[in-house]
Design a protein around this motif. Structure first.
Motif, PDB file in Angstrom:
ATOM      1  N   ALA A   2     -11.357   1.333  -1.411  1.00  0.00           N
ATOM      2  CA  ALA A   2     -10.278   2.194  -1.888  1.00  0.00           C
ATOM      3  C   ALA A   2      -9.948   3.262  -0.857  1.00  0.00           C
ATOM      4  N   TYR A   5      -7.684   1.864   1.913  1.00  0.00           N
ATOM      5  CA  TYR A   5      -6.317   1.617   1.476  1.00  0.00           C
ATOM      6  C   TYR A   5      -5.627   2.860   0.929  1.00  0.00           C
ATOM      7  N   GLY A   6      -6.319   3.954   0.805  1.00  0.00           N
ATOM      8  CA  GLY A   6      -5.631   5.169   0.407  1.00  0.00           C
ATOM      9  C   GLY A   6      -6.130   5.828  -0.863  1.00  0.00           C
ATOM     10  N   GLY A   7      -6.922   5.177  -1.667  1.00  0.00           N
ATOM     11  CA  GLY A   7      -7.528   5.838  -2.803  1.00  0.00           C
ATOM     12  C   GLY A   7      -6.984   5.516  -4.169  1.00  0.00           C
ATOM     13  N   ASN A   8      -5.679   5.461  -4.361  1.00  0.00           N
ATOM     14  CA  ASN A   8      -5.109   5.192  -5.670  1.00  0.00           C
ATOM     15  C   ASN A   8      -5.361   3.728  -6.040  1.00  0.00           C
ATOM     16  N   ALA A  11      -2.327   1.456  -6.000  1.00  0.00           N
ATOM     17  CA  ALA A  11      -1.872   1.192  -4.631  1.00  0.00           C
ATOM     18  C   ALA A  11      -2.771   0.166  -3.950  1.00  0.00           C
ATOM     19  N   VAL A  12      -4.061   0.258  -4.218  1.00  0.00           N
ATOM     20  CA  VAL A  12      -5.011  -0.695  -3.631  1.00  0.00           C
ATOM     21  C   VAL A  12      -4.714  -2.109  -4.123  1.00  0.00           C
ATOM     22  N   ALA A  89       3.186   0.445  -2.241  1.00  0.00           N
ATOM     23  CA  ALA A  89       1.855   1.072  -2.354  1.00  0.00           C
ATOM     24  C   ALA A  89       1.888   2.498  -1.820  1.00  0.00           C
ATOM     25  N   GLY A  90       2.627   2.732  -0.753  1.00  0.00           N
ATOM     26  CA  GLY A  90       2.744   4.089  -0.226  1.00  0.00           C
ATOM     27  C   GLY A  90       3.416   5.014  -1.221  1.00  0.00           C
ATOM     28  N   ASN A  93       1.008   5.673  -4.032  1.00  0.00           N
ATOM     29  CA  ASN A  93      -0.054   6.560  -3.565  1.00  0.00           C
ATOM     30  C   ASN A  93       0.405   8.011  -3.541  1.00  0.00           C
ATOM     31  N   ARG A  94       1.673   8.251  -3.267  1.00  0.00           N
ATOM     32  CA  ARG A  94       2.220   9.613  -3.225  1.00  0.00           C
ATOM     33  C   ARG A  94       2.505  10.174  -4.610  1.00  0.00           C
TER      34      ARG A  94
END
Length: 95
Positions: A2, A5-8, A11-12, A89-90, A93-94
């Motif tokens: 996670a 890939y950014g944490g959320n 999004a993952v 996903a970006g 994630n935001r």
């Protein structure tokens, strides 16, 4: 994973799905370019999966060379899945 890939978690999941779709399409391109044995179960599964994933772009390009046709008609969806999947996903994630 996670963290890579950014944490959320949503999004993952989106990133992994887009990456797997692109991987299947790229594998089929490689199998086709290297004349893999189509009677092999793995090659057959990848071919059917790639056909399903690229159904919306099938025969979009029709060059005379079979290998170029494969690269174009399966490569475009691979790029689209990566670009759209990573963009969505970006955005997730935001949020």
């Amino acid at each position: 994973m996670a963290r890579r890939y950014g944490g959320n978690p949503a999004a993952v999941i989106i990133l992994i799905a887009a990456d797997i779709a692109a991987l299947i399409l790229i594998l089929w391109i490689l199998f086709a370019l290297l004349d893999a044995n189509r009677a092999n179960d793995l090659v057959d599964w990848v071919h059917h999966s790639a056909n399903w994933l690229s159904g919306w772009s099938r025969n979009l390009f029709t060059p005379d060379n079979d290998k170029w046709r494969t690269v174009l008609n399966y490569g475009l969806p691979a790029v689209v899945y990566l670009l759209i999947g990573h963009a969505i996903a970006g955005r997730v994630n935001r949020a």
